[in-house]
Design a protein around this motif. Structure first.
Motif, PDB file in Angstrom:
ATOM      1  N   ASN A  64      17.384  -7.395   8.842  1.00 50.12           N
ATOM      2  CA  ASN A  64      17.261  -7.618   7.406  1.00 50.12           C
ATOM      3  C   ASN A  64      18.009  -8.913   7.095  1.00 50.12           C
ATOM      4  OD1 ASN A  64      17.755  -7.689   4.575  1.00 50.12           O
ATOM      5  ND2 ASN A  64      17.370  -5.497   4.434  1.00 50.12           N
ATOM      6  N   ARG A 120      18.404 -10.683   4.343  1.00 43.87           N
ATOM      7  CA  ARG A 120      18.899 -10.884   2.976  1.00 43.87           C
ATOM      8  C   ARG A 120      18.122 -12.033   2.324  1.00 43.87           C
ATOM      9  NH1 ARG A 120      21.008  -9.066  -1.886  1.00 43.87           N
ATOM     10  NH2 ARG A 120      22.299 -10.627  -2.850  1.00 43.87           N
ATOM     11  N   SER A 162      25.196  -0.580   9.896  1.00 44.16           N
ATOM     12  CA  SER A 162      24.467  -1.854   9.933  1.00 44.16           C
ATOM     13  C   SER A 162      24.494  -2.595   8.596  1.00 44.16           C
ATOM     14  CB  SER A 162      23.012  -1.624  10.358  1.00 44.16           C
ATOM     15  OG  SER A 162      22.313  -0.841   9.401  1.00 44.16           O
ATOM     16  N   PHE A 163      25.030  -1.976   7.550  1.00 43.21           N
ATOM     17  CA  PHE A 163      25.071  -2.637   6.239  1.00 43.21           C
ATOM     18  C   PHE A 163      26.512  -2.743   5.767  1.00 43.21           C
ATOM     19  CE2 PHE A 163      24.806  -2.273   1.487  1.00 43.21           C
ATOM     20  CZ  PHE A 163      24.329  -3.562   1.271  1.00 43.21           C
ATOM     21  N   ASP A 215      19.353   0.459   9.385  1.00 48.44           N
ATOM     22  CA  ASP A 215      18.362  -0.319  10.129  1.00 48.44           C
ATOM     23  C   ASP A 215      18.110   0.322  11.490  1.00 48.44           C
ATOM     24  OD1 ASP A 215      18.288  -2.969   8.333  1.00 48.44           O
ATOM     25  OD2 ASP A 215      20.357  -2.261   8.507  1.00 48.44           O
ATOM     26  N   HIS A 237      23.271  -7.419   6.190  1.00 52.75           N
ATOM     27  CA  HIS A 237      23.010  -6.415   7.217  1.00 52.75           C
ATOM     28  C   HIS A 237      23.329  -7.014   8.582  1.00 52.75           C
ATOM     29  CE1 HIS A 237      20.317  -3.383   5.037  1.00 52.75           C
ATOM     30  NE2 HIS A 237      20.545  -4.317   4.121  1.00 52.75           N
ATOM     31  N   ASP A 247      14.260  -1.585   7.931  1.00 54.69           N
ATOM     32  CA  ASP A 247      15.333  -1.080   7.079  1.00 54.69           C
ATOM     33  C   ASP A 247      14.754   0.138   6.365  1.00 54.69           C
ATOM     34  OD1 ASP A 247      17.104  -0.499   5.036  1.00 54.69           O
ATOM     35  OD2 ASP A 247      17.298  -2.554   4.319  1.00 54.69           O
ATOM     36  N   ARG A 302      30.523   2.147   5.417  1.00 55.05           N
ATOM     37  CA  ARG A 302      29.325   1.358   5.704  1.00 55.05           C
ATOM     38  C   ARG A 302      28.255   2.234   6.359  1.00 55.05           C
ATOM     39  NH1 ARG A 302      32.236  -4.147   8.154  1.00 55.05           N
ATOM     40  NH2 ARG A 302      33.470  -4.570   6.258  1.00 55.05           N
TER      41      ARG A 302
END
Length: 282
Positions: free
Chosen positions: A31, A33, A227-228, A243, A271, A192, A239
């Motif tokens: 991901n 962004r 993952s985020f 993903d 991510h 995601d 967190r």
């Protein structure tokens, strides 16, 4: 729910384990962004080279991306000259809105077919929103032939962050389309999923036993369990893992890793990329 999760794990072990492996492939879901001017020091223009380097340096063969705008797609195609790609914007089926672009190494794969469908009640209608979803959501797919080797179906998606029905029905549509497209080929599904491990959504992806979470199948794992991070703004203990890489029978997962900023030389996105080293059984 625990019984369902254990059943899914058992099905995955039975369906995805077991035969003689072939050459390694490196798969990544990322991901990126979207290019948001309000991201300040984390804006795309400051991290795009680092993001591309995270892909190239790890020898990624197959890449599923999310939240890529048209200018980012163009940047990645320039920064990844050894790769070919397919993808369209989710708002109009052309250049507007986020892409779920799929990339592959041109020296390793030949594209046989590809397409995009919308996660909605009208999947062929560009820009259509599904159920209670907040955004248009899509899946991009490609049928690829390894040079001198096997064919595979690669599917990449991004489920809605708000709509519970949209996530559930989106997974059901993904399963239906994968079954229609795979033609007996091995399948890789990346994306995601806006859902954590142990959630009904992730269980639903795996409930038939066709697809298995690469993390659960891996002989070796590395990196954090999340993952985020929102560019490090979320405390580590909160967190989530959003993903995923899922694989079908005929694929062995040798290694799985989440690449946080310590592995990529700094934030490449809000991510962390997720990587799997796999082998397709011939």
């Amino acid at each position: 729910m625990k019984k369902l999760i254990y059943l899914v794990a058992a099905l995955c072990m039975a369906a995805c384990g077991g035969a003689e492996p072939a050459a390694d492939l490196h798969v990544m879901t990322f991901n990126m962004r979207y290019d948001n001017p309000e991201d300040g020091e984390h804006n795309w223009r400051f991290r795009k080279e680092r993001a591309a380097e995270a892909i190239v340096s790890r020898g990624i063969d197959l890449l599923g991306t999310q939240e890529v705008l048209a200018n980012q797609f163009a940047d990645l195609r320039e920064l990844l000259p050894g790769y070919e790609a397919v993808g369209v914007g989710r708002e109009d089926g052309a250049a507007q809105g986020e892409f779920n672009a799929v990339f592959w190494r041109a020296d390793r794969f030949t594209l046989l077919d590809s397409g995009t469908f919308w996660l909605s009640e009208t999947p062929e209608t560009p820009g259509s929103k599904g159920w209670d979803g907040a955004c248009e959501r899509i899946a991009t797919w490609a049928v690829l032939r390894e040079r001198g080797g096997a064919e595979l179906l690669f599917v990449n998606t991004h489920l809605d962050h708000v709509g519970k029905v949209a996530r559930r029905e989106g997974v059901a549509l993904l399963a239906e389309r994968i079954e229609a497209l795979r033609g007996g080929r091995p399948v890789i599904l990346t994306g995601d999923f806006n859902s954590e491990q142990g959630s009904p959504v992730i269980a639903h992806v795996q409930h038939t036993g066709l697809l298995c979470d690469a993390k659960r199948m891996a002989a070796e794992t590395a990196g954090p369990d999340w993952s985020f991070s929102d560019f490090g703004e979320i405390p580590v203990e909160y967190r989530p893992l959003l993903d995923y890489i899922f694989v079908s029978a005929g694929i062995e997962v040798r290694r799985y890793a989440v690449l946080d900023e310590t592995a990529t030389g700094g934030f490449v996105s809000d991510h962390a990329p997720v990587e799997a080293e796999i082998s397709i059984v011939r």
